[in-house]
Motif scaffolding. Sequence first.
Motif, PDB file in Angstrom:
ATOM      1  N   ASN A 123     -64.700 -30.963  18.840  1.00  8.55           N
ATOM      2  CA  ASN A 123     -63.838 -30.369  17.821  1.00  8.55           C
ATOM      3  C   ASN A 123     -62.940 -31.385  17.123  1.00  8.55           C
ATOM      4  OD1 ASN A 123     -64.866 -27.848  18.367  1.00  8.55           O
ATOM      5  ND2 ASN A 123     -63.228 -27.269  19.774  1.00  8.55           N
ATOM      6  N   ARG A 124     -62.696 -32.514  17.761  1.00  7.90           N
ATOM      7  CA  ARG A 124     -61.738 -33.465  17.205  1.00  7.90           C
ATOM      8  C   ARG A 124     -62.333 -34.305  16.076  1.00  7.90           C
ATOM      9  NH1 ARG A 124     -56.840 -35.125  18.444  1.00  7.90           N
ATOM     10  NH2 ARG A 124     -56.180 -37.218  17.878  1.00  7.90           N
ATOM     11  N   TYR A 125     -63.613 -34.636  16.176  1.00 15.60           N
ATOM     12  CA  TYR A 125     -64.250 -35.533  15.209  1.00 15.60           C
ATOM     13  C   TYR A 125     -65.474 -34.857  14.603  1.00 15.60           C
ATOM     14  CZ  TYR A 125     -61.585 -38.702  18.242  1.00 15.60           C
ATOM     15  OH  TYR A 125     -60.606 -39.301  18.986  1.00 15.60           O
ATOM     16  N   ASP A 126     -65.708 -35.124  13.314  1.00 14.17           N
ATOM     17  CA  ASP A 126     -66.853 -34.525  12.618  1.00 14.17           C
ATOM     18  C   ASP A 126     -68.155 -35.256  12.880  1.00 14.17           C
ATOM     19  OD1 ASP A 126     -65.461 -32.433  11.058  1.00 14.17           O
ATOM     20  OD2 ASP A 126     -64.454 -34.131  10.121  1.00 14.17           O
ATOM     21  N   HIS A 127     -68.087 -36.539  13.170  1.00  9.07           N
ATOM     22  CA  HIS A 127     -69.311 -37.341  13.185  1.00  9.07           C
ATOM     23  C   HIS A 127     -69.066 -38.598  14.023  1.00  9.07           C
ATOM     24  CE1 HIS A 127     -72.545 -39.474  10.424  1.00  9.07           C
ATOM     25  NE2 HIS A 127     -72.962 -39.308  11.672  1.00  9.07           N
ATOM     26  N   ILE A 128     -70.039 -38.920  14.873  1.00  9.20           N
ATOM     27  CA  ILE A 128     -69.960 -40.133  15.691  1.00  9.20           C
ATOM     28  C   ILE A 128     -71.137 -41.037  15.329  1.00  9.20           C
ATOM     29  CG2 ILE A 128     -69.762 -41.054  18.029  1.00  9.20           C
ATOM     30  CD1 ILE A 128     -67.652 -38.900  17.300  1.00  9.20           C
ATOM     31  N   ILE A 129     -70.853 -42.300  15.064  1.00  8.48           N
ATOM     32  CA  ILE A 129     -71.910 -43.281  14.832  1.00  8.48           C
ATOM     33  C   ILE A 129     -71.768 -44.387  15.869  1.00  8.48           C
ATOM     34  CG2 ILE A 129     -72.834 -45.035  13.270  1.00  8.48           C
ATOM     35  CD1 ILE A 129     -72.167 -43.298  10.947  1.00  8.48           C
ATOM     36  N   HIS A 130     -72.820 -44.572  16.643  1.00 12.36           N
ATOM     37  CA  HIS A 130     -72.855 -45.631  17.652  1.00 12.36           C
ATOM     38  C   HIS A 130     -73.675 -46.791  17.102  1.00 12.36           C
ATOM     39  CE1 HIS A 130     -72.986 -47.380  21.753  1.00 12.36           C
ATOM     40  NE2 HIS A 130     -74.169 -47.812  21.360  1.00 12.36           N
ATOM     41  N   LEU A 131     -73.022 -47.933  16.920  1.00 11.88           N
ATOM     42  CA  LEU A 131     -73.707 -49.145  16.459  1.00 11.88           C
ATOM     43  C   LEU A 131     -74.097 -49.971  17.675  1.00 11.88           C
ATOM     44  CD1 LEU A 131     -71.102 -48.960  13.974  1.00 11.88           C
ATOM     45  CD2 LEU A 131     -73.093 -50.148  13.045  1.00 11.88           C
ATOM     46  N   VAL A 132     -75.402 -50.082  17.894  1.00 10.10           N
ATOM     47  CA  VAL A 132     -75.906 -50.766  19.077  1.00 10.10           C
ATOM     48  C   VAL A 132     -75.564 -52.252  18.998  1.00 10.10           C
ATOM     49  CG1 VAL A 132     -77.974 -51.353  20.385  1.00 10.10           C
ATOM     50  CG2 VAL A 132     -77.738 -49.081  19.361  1.00 10.10           C
ATOM     51  N   SER A 133     -75.096 -52.807  20.103  1.00 11.75           N
ATOM     52  CA  SER A 133     -74.738 -54.224  20.172  1.00 11.75           C
ATOM     53  C   SER A 133     -75.927 -55.110  19.836  1.00 11.75           C
ATOM     54  CB  SER A 133     -74.232 -54.558  21.580  1.00 11.75           C
ATOM     55  OG  SER A 133     -74.105 -55.950  21.750  1.00 11.75           O
ATOM     56  N   ALA A 134     -75.641 -56.247  19.203  1.00 16.67           N
ATOM     57  CA  ALA A 134     -76.699 -57.223  18.936  1.00 16.67           C
ATOM     58  C   ALA A 134     -77.309 -57.745  20.230  1.00 16.67           C
ATOM     59  CB  ALA A 134     -76.147 -58.386  18.110  1.00 16.67           C
ATOM     60  N   ALA A 135     -76.598 -57.561  21.329  1.00 12.95           N
ATOM     61  CA  ALA A 135     -77.129 -57.984  22.631  1.00 12.95           C
ATOM     62  C   ALA A 135     -78.334 -57.156  23.057  1.00 12.95           C
ATOM     63  CB  ALA A 135     -76.033 -57.883  23.697  1.00 12.95           C
ATOM     64  N   LYS A 136     -78.616 -56.081  22.325  1.00 16.09           N
ATOM     65  CA  LYS A 136     -79.763 -55.230  22.616  1.00 16.09           C
ATOM     66  C   LYS A 136     -80.672 -55.182  21.387  1.00 16.09           C
ATOM     67  CE  LYS A 136     -78.913 -51.342  24.791  1.00 16.09           C
ATOM     68  NZ  LYS A 136     -78.280 -50.013  25.079  1.00 16.09           N
ATOM     69  N   GLY A 137     -81.597 -56.144  21.328  1.00 14.33           N
ATOM     70  CA  GLY A 137     -82.577 -56.132  20.246  1.00 14.33           C
ATOM     71  C   GLY A 137     -82.354 -57.148  19.156  1.00 14.33           C
ATOM     72  N   ALA A 138     -81.179 -57.774  19.134  1.00 10.67           N
ATOM     73  CA  ALA A 138     -80.913 -58.821  18.133  1.00 10.67           C
ATOM     74  C   ALA A 138     -80.136 -59.947  18.805  1.00 10.67           C
ATOM     75  CB  ALA A 138     -80.129 -58.250  16.949  1.00 10.67           C
ATOM     76  N   GLU A 139     -80.646 -60.373  19.953  1.00  7.42           N
ATOM     77  CA  GLU A 139     -79.926 -61.334  20.796  1.00  7.42           C
ATOM     78  C   GLU A 139     -79.613 -62.646  20.089  1.00  7.42           C
ATOM     79  OE1 GLU A 139     -81.976 -58.416  23.445  1.00  7.42           O
ATOM     80  OE2 GLU A 139     -82.485 -59.554  21.644  1.00  7.42           O
ATOM     81  N   ASP A 140     -80.475 -63.059  19.178  1.00 12.01           N
ATOM     82  CA  ASP A 140     -80.249 -64.330  18.465  1.00 12.01           C
ATOM     83  C   ASP A 140     -78.987 -64.287  17.623  1.00 12.01           C
ATOM     84  OD1 ASP A 140     -82.532 -65.330  19.576  1.00 12.01           O
ATOM     85  OD2 ASP A 140     -83.782 -65.037  17.796  1.00 12.01           O
ATOM     86  N   PHE A 141     -78.526 -63.071  17.321  1.00  6.24           N
ATOM     87  CA  PHE A 141     -77.360 -62.927  16.451  1.00  6.24           C
ATOM     88  C   PHE A 141     -76.099 -62.561  17.235  1.00  6.24           C
ATOM     89  CE2 PHE A 141     -81.093 -62.099  13.888  1.00  6.24           C
ATOM     90  CZ  PHE A 141     -80.867 -62.881  12.765  1.00  6.24           C
ATOM     91  N   TYR A 142     -76.230 -62.443  18.558  1.00  6.58           N
ATOM     92  CA  TYR A 142     -75.051 -62.121  19.354  1.00  6.58           C
ATOM     93  C   TYR A 142     -74.170 -63.363  19.468  1.00  6.58           C
ATOM     94  CZ  TYR A 142     -71.964 -60.437  22.998  1.00  6.58           C
ATOM     95  OH  TYR A 142     -70.843 -60.054  23.696  1.00  6.58           O
ATOM     96  N   THR A 143     -72.905 -63.214  19.121  1.00  4.00           N
ATOM     97  CA  THR A 143     -72.006 -64.363  19.118  1.00  4.00           C
ATOM     98  C   THR A 143     -70.615 -63.942  19.551  1.00  4.00           C
ATOM     99  OG1 THR A 143     -71.003 -66.097  17.745  1.00  4.00           O
ATOM    100  CG2 THR A 143     -71.477 -63.993  16.669  1.00  4.00           C
TER     101      THR A 143
END
Length: 406
Positions: A123-143
């Motif tokens: 009830n508190r929030y209309d929409h949740i967006i979870h942005l997956v860490s670069a550590a999962k699937g884009a490891e070369d860009f994790y910094t």
Amino acid sequence: MIISGMDQLRDTRTYRLVLTGGPCGGKTTSQARLSTFFENLGWKVYRVPETATVLISCKFQENLLKTMLQIENTFFELGRTSRRNTLIICDRGAMDASAFITREQWESIMAANGWNNVELRDNRYDHIIHLVSAAKGAEDFYTLEDHACRSENIELARELDDKAASAWIGHPYFDVIDNSTPFEEKIRRVIASVCHKVGIDPGDRLVTNSKKRKFLIKGPLPPDSAFPPFEDFDVVHHYLTSATPEVEARLRKRGQNGHWSYTHTIRKPRIHDQAVEVKTQLTHRDYVNFLSQSDYLHFPIYKTRRCFLLQNQYFQLDMYRKPSHPRCDSLILLETYSALNDDQLQASLPEFLEIEREVTGDPAFSMYNLSLLADWHNTPRVLNALKEFHNGHTNGVAEKNKRNIE
């Protein structure tokens, strides 16, 4: 396309968005780009200070959660009194705090303050967006660069990402934005997701191909232990009378442990091949008043909805139950939104479920038709939908004719 509004009597609306996720997922960039995009459309945009970051770094304390809620409430009130459409972007939200303490500690805090998960999450929030860490699937860009507060290695970043996602399982509008595309497109997917929910057509600027997919599941289900962590909800739908035949109106009651959220939905004719849904949160009193408009030609729909994450894909499993129409007996449907192609999506589906076939777009499995009191097969509306559906499959363009009434 879903239009969400908190205040039925106002011409403007306030949309409360939470951006969450693991380290190096793109939250900061998404906030900036969302702000620019919606400000250019004439919206007022507020960005709630990053109190949640303090909560995580300090291992979470009850008084800090109270502080975060009070800060958010201040911005929510600003949105409520605004004369313009308002987007409020929260860098994490209340449920993120639950990911970093034990379940027992969280339930103790809920009880001590008279809170519950339905209020703090649904009830508190209309929409949740979870942005997956670069550590999962884009490891070369994790910094760790350019972020003074970040010290997590890749293994810890993955763990934190999983915890953040698990905290929000069960929210009715929860989108997971993974790293299957380049970063710039990932950000466009975030903006497109918000546009889709608030009913804005961004044209070709934010082209995405994520679609709702529905699958028929053969019972009985495996034991609960076969599932990843999940949340179960009791859901009741009532269809309402409508003065315009092509416009559908329905109520939804959704809850856990005696705590409920209430939603009024109006489904309008399609625009640019997208269904338009106007969703408004209701109080219990408003919900009861709307029930007097229930359409006697439709059975109420009763189901248990199970929400879970699997390989960064968010699934909702609907188990229909009595006293729905007898045609719903033992019916189990699995739904997800996905931009994956057919082969990729098939590979990501839960292996512990026995999937009979995909029923995306099949009028036989639309909730509207399932609830009809009469034999829906012979109604002109359904005959036309069936004709379009089967012609679409014959011509290889079924996507164009999909009309999921749910």
